[in-house]
Design a protein around this motif. Structure first.
Motif, PDB file in Angstrom:
ATOM      1  N   ARG A  14       0.828  -1.211   0.000  1.00  0.00           N
ATOM      2  CA  ARG A  14       0.000   0.000   0.000  1.00  0.00           C
ATOM      3  C   ARG A  14       0.863   1.262   0.000  1.00  0.00           C
ATOM      4  NH1 ARG A  14      -4.751  -1.476   4.430  1.00  0.00           N
ATOM      5  NH2 ARG A  14      -6.043  -2.747   3.042  1.00  0.00           N
ATOM      6  N   LEU A  15       1.935   1.233   0.787  1.00  0.00           N
ATOM      7  CA  LEU A  15       2.823   2.399   0.835  1.00  0.00           C
ATOM      8  C   LEU A  15       3.547   2.570  -0.490  1.00  0.00           C
ATOM      9  CD1 LEU A  15       4.021   4.704   2.443  1.00  0.00           C
ATOM     10  CD2 LEU A  15       5.651   3.097   3.456  1.00  0.00           C
ATOM     11  N   ARG A  16       3.997   1.463  -1.070  1.00  0.00           N
ATOM     12  CA  ARG A  16       4.680   1.520  -2.364  1.00  0.00           C
ATOM     13  C   ARG A  16       3.760   2.121  -3.423  1.00  0.00           C
ATOM     14  NH1 ARG A  16       5.567  -1.984  -6.890  1.00  0.00           N
ATOM     15  NH2 ARG A  16       7.682  -1.734  -7.722  1.00  0.00           N
ATOM     16  N   GLU A  17       2.503   1.680  -3.452  1.00  0.00           N
ATOM     17  CA  GLU A  17       1.561   2.205  -4.439  1.00  0.00           C
ATOM     18  C   GLU A  17       1.278   3.681  -4.207  1.00  0.00           C
ATOM     19  OE1 GLU A  17       0.282   0.838  -7.200  1.00  0.00           O
ATOM     20  OE2 GLU A  17       1.685  -0.788  -6.804  1.00  0.00           O
ATOM     21  N   ALA A  18       1.218   4.109  -2.948  1.00  0.00           N
ATOM     22  CA  ALA A  18       0.972   5.519  -2.645  1.00  0.00           C
ATOM     23  C   ALA A  18       2.102   6.392  -3.182  1.00  0.00           C
ATOM     24  CB  ALA A  18       0.815   5.719  -1.141  1.00  0.00           C
ATOM     25  N   ILE A  19       3.327   5.868  -3.137  1.00  0.00           N
ATOM     26  CA  ILE A  19       4.474   6.615  -3.664  1.00  0.00           C
ATOM     27  C   ILE A  19       4.485   6.590  -5.182  1.00  0.00           C
ATOM     28  CG2 ILE A  19       6.997   6.694  -3.780  1.00  0.00           C
ATOM     29  CD1 ILE A  19       7.007   5.566  -0.889  1.00  0.00           C
ATOM     30  N   LEU A  20       4.298   5.397  -5.762  1.00  0.00           N
ATOM     31  CA  LEU A  20       4.365   5.280  -7.217  1.00  0.00           C
ATOM     32  C   LEU A  20       3.211   5.990  -7.906  1.00  0.00           C
ATOM     33  CD1 LEU A  20       5.531   1.575  -7.659  1.00  0.00           C
ATOM     34  CD2 LEU A  20       6.907   3.660  -7.768  1.00  0.00           C
ATOM     35  N   SER A  21       2.065   6.103  -7.232  1.00  0.00           N
ATOM     36  CA  SER A  21       0.914   6.772  -7.835  1.00  0.00           C
ATOM     37  C   SER A  21       0.993   8.282  -7.716  1.00  0.00           C
ATOM     38  CB  SER A  21      -0.381   6.288  -7.182  1.00  0.00           C
ATOM     39  OG  SER A  21      -0.472   6.773  -5.848  1.00  0.00           O
ATOM     40  N   GLY A  22       1.968   8.793  -6.932  1.00  0.00           N
ATOM     41  CA  GLY A  22       2.093  10.229  -6.766  1.00  0.00           C
ATOM     42  C   GLY A  22       1.309  10.780  -5.597  1.00  0.00           C
ATOM     43  N   GLU A  23       0.637   9.900  -4.832  1.00  0.00           N
ATOM     44  CA  GLU A  23      -0.084  10.378  -3.651  1.00  0.00           C
ATOM     45  C   GLU A  23       0.893  10.918  -2.623  1.00  0.00           C
ATOM     46  OE1 GLU A  23      -3.441   8.680  -0.475  1.00  0.00           O
ATOM     47  OE2 GLU A  23      -2.639   7.389  -2.067  1.00  0.00           O
ATOM     48  N   LEU A  24       2.058  10.283  -2.552  1.00  0.00           N
ATOM     49  CA  LEU A  24       3.168  10.778  -1.735  1.00  0.00           C
ATOM     50  C   LEU A  24       4.276  11.186  -2.694  1.00  0.00           C
ATOM     51  CD1 LEU A  24       3.154   7.986   0.998  1.00  0.00           C
ATOM     52  CD2 LEU A  24       2.394  10.360   1.280  1.00  0.00           C
ATOM     53  N   LEU A  25       4.820  12.380  -2.512  1.00  0.00           N
ATOM     54  CA  LEU A  25       5.752  12.955  -3.485  1.00  0.00           C
ATOM     55  C   LEU A  25       7.197  12.900  -3.001  1.00  0.00           C
ATOM     56  CD1 LEU A  25       3.641  16.087  -4.435  1.00  0.00           C
ATOM     57  CD2 LEU A  25       3.950  14.015  -5.777  1.00  0.00           C
ATOM     58  N   PRO A  26       8.152  12.962  -3.932  1.00  0.00           N
ATOM     59  CA  PRO A  26       9.563  12.968  -3.560  1.00  0.00           C
ATOM     60  C   PRO A  26       9.865  14.057  -2.536  1.00  0.00           C
ATOM     61  CG  PRO A  26       9.341  12.740  -5.922  1.00  0.00           C
ATOM     62  CD  PRO A  26       7.966  13.019  -5.398  1.00  0.00           C
ATOM     63  N   GLY A  27      10.584  13.664  -1.497  1.00  0.00           N
ATOM     64  CA  GLY A  27      10.937  14.606  -0.441  1.00  0.00           C
ATOM     65  C   GLY A  27       9.938  14.663   0.691  1.00  0.00           C
ATOM     66  N   ASP A  28       8.741  14.088   0.509  1.00  0.00           N
ATOM     67  CA  ASP A  28       7.742  14.090   1.582  1.00  0.00           C
ATOM     68  C   ASP A  28       8.265  13.328   2.789  1.00  0.00           C
ATOM     69  OD1 ASP A  28       5.931  15.549   0.149  1.00  0.00           O
ATOM     70  OD2 ASP A  28       4.501  13.909  -0.160  1.00  0.00           O
ATOM     71  N   LYS A  29       8.073  13.907   3.966  1.00  0.00           N
ATOM     72  CA  LYS A  29       8.415  13.202   5.204  1.00  0.00           C
ATOM     73  C   LYS A  29       7.324  12.183   5.492  1.00  0.00           C
ATOM     74  CE  LYS A  29       9.516  13.813  10.109  1.00  0.00           C
ATOM     75  NZ  LYS A  29      10.685  12.933  10.027  1.00  0.00           N
ATOM     76  N   LEU A  30       7.725  10.968   5.802  1.00  0.00           N
ATOM     77  CA  LEU A  30       6.779   9.888   6.031  1.00  0.00           C
ATOM     78  C   LEU A  30       6.507   9.780   7.532  1.00  0.00           C
ATOM     79  CD1 LEU A  30       8.282   7.372   3.459  1.00  0.00           C
ATOM     80  CD2 LEU A  30       6.228   8.781   3.209  1.00  0.00           C
ATOM     81  N   ARG A  31       5.504  10.503   7.971  1.00  0.00           N
ATOM     82  CA  ARG A  31       5.130  10.531   9.387  1.00  0.00           C
ATOM     83  C   ARG A  31       4.281   9.294   9.686  1.00  0.00           C
ATOM     84  NH1 ARG A  31       6.506  15.550  11.093  1.00  0.00           N
ATOM     85  NH2 ARG A  31       6.708  17.164   9.474  1.00  0.00           N
ATOM     86  N   GLN A  32       4.754   8.509  10.624  1.00  0.00           N
ATOM     87  CA  GLN A  32       4.138   7.210  10.840  1.00  0.00           C
ATOM     88  C   GLN A  32       2.708   7.301  11.356  1.00  0.00           C
ATOM     89  OE1 GLN A  32       6.642   4.193  12.674  1.00  0.00           O
ATOM     90  NE2 GLN A  32       8.487   5.336  12.119  1.00  0.00           N
ATOM     91  N   ASP A  33       2.394   8.292  12.168  1.00  0.00           N
ATOM     92  CA  ASP A  33       1.025   8.398  12.673  1.00  0.00           C
ATOM     93  C   ASP A  33       0.053   8.713  11.536  1.00  0.00           C
ATOM     94  OD1 ASP A  33       2.163  10.871  12.318  1.00  0.00           O
ATOM     95  OD2 ASP A  33       1.314  11.771  14.125  1.00  0.00           O
ATOM     96  N   ARG A  34       0.446   9.634  10.642  1.00  0.00           N
ATOM     97  CA  ARG A  34      -0.419   9.983   9.524  1.00  0.00           C
ATOM     98  C   ARG A  34      -0.534   8.825   8.532  1.00  0.00           C
ATOM     99  NH1 ARG A  34      -0.653  12.428   4.421  1.00  0.00           N
ATOM    100  NH2 ARG A  34       1.599  12.391   4.104  1.00  0.00           N
ATOM    101  N   LEU A  35       0.595   8.149   8.276  1.00  0.00           N
ATOM    102  CA  LEU A  35       0.574   7.025   7.343  1.00  0.00           C
ATOM    103  C   LEU A  35      -0.282   5.876   7.866  1.00  0.00           C
ATOM    104  CD1 LEU A  35       4.275   6.810   6.124  1.00  0.00           C
ATOM    105  CD2 LEU A  35       2.281   7.551   4.815  1.00  0.00           C
ATOM    106  N   ALA A  36      -0.194   5.610   9.179  1.00  0.00           N
ATOM    107  CA  ALA A  36      -0.979   4.523   9.755  1.00  0.00           C
ATOM    108  C   ALA A  36      -2.465   4.776   9.544  1.00  0.00           C
ATOM    109  CB  ALA A  36      -0.661   4.374  11.241  1.00  0.00           C
TER     110      ALA A  36
END
Length: 248
Positions: A14-36
């Protein structure tokens, strides 16, 4: 790719798809509480997923700062496209000798699915995920037909460079989407006739053209680099500056 079974595998995918789809962008900080919350998972499998993606190069980690979506230079993106073009061309050459009636039907069904999605004369926003899935399935099918699992493994690694992924290739012009899908038609026809070299040449040009078009879009609209389309608007035949791009 095998279906994920464990909570860690599911969180990783799910995280990989969020990155590859552009939902998460290069340089974005991956905050674990928000991602969870976004991924609907607990923090334990999420931490394991972040570590896995850091090992494969899609995520970077900085001591005392945490995890970030990895940023790639254009030269890295270009290199990934070039290698992907050669590997998928090789897949075509090999696949041509492994065609069965079932394989021909499968490729034909995927191409027909793309035709259906593009029939309105525009790629409707709600149809974008289906079109992207069709594109991924088409390229995956050709690689599997090659009978060489190393091609699939290596290309999957190249897809960790988001702009080089078959999920997020950016278009503003519907005519470009049509050209790309016409390549799918021609590759499927060539493979069905056992014309491996012809299919390989089309596939190489298909991926090389995607790189050239991406480069042009980055020069014209740098603010849109690696961003997905505004899903409130379809991608039509005429480009508009406030439209983002769509996958092909």
């Amino acid at each position: 790719m095998a279906e994920p079974h464990t909570s860690t595998e599911l969180a990783t995918e799910r995280l990989r798809e969020a990155i590859l789809s552009g939902e998460l962008l290069p340089g974005d900080k991956l905050r674990q509480d928000r991602l969870a919350e976004m991924l609907g998972t607990s923090r334990t499998p999420l931490r394991a997923a972040l570590t896995t993606l850091a090992q494969t190069g899609l995520v970077s980690y900085e001591s005392n700062r945490g995890f970030f979506v990895r940023e790639f230079s254009f030269s890295e993106v270009e290199g990934a496209f070039e290698v992907r073009a050669e590997l998928e061309a090789m897949a075509c050459r090999l696949a041509a000798g492994n065609m069965t009636d079932a394989a021909r039907r499968h490729l034909a069904d995927l191409v027909a699915e793309g035709d259906r999605l593009l029939e309105p004369g525009e790629l409707l926003p709600e149809k974008l995920p289906e079109y992207r899935r069709m594109n991924v399935n088409f390229h995956t099918a050709v690689m599997r037909l090659s009978g060489n699992s190393w091609i699939t493994t290596c290309v999957q690694q190249l897809h960790n460079v988001p702009a080089a992924s078959d999920r997020v290739i950016m278009w503003r012009d519907f005519r470009v989407i049509l050209r790309s899908h016409d390549d799918h038609h021609r590759i499927a026809r060539a493979l069905s006739k056992g014309q491996g070299e012809r299919a390989a040449g089309i596939m190489r040009e298909h991926i090389t053209f995607a790189l050239e078009h991406l480069h042009l879009q980055m020069q014209l609209y740098p603010q849109d680099f690696l961003r997905m389309p505004n899903l409130e608007e379809p991608v039509r035949a005429r480009p508009a500056r406030n439209r983002r791009n769509t996958a092909a």
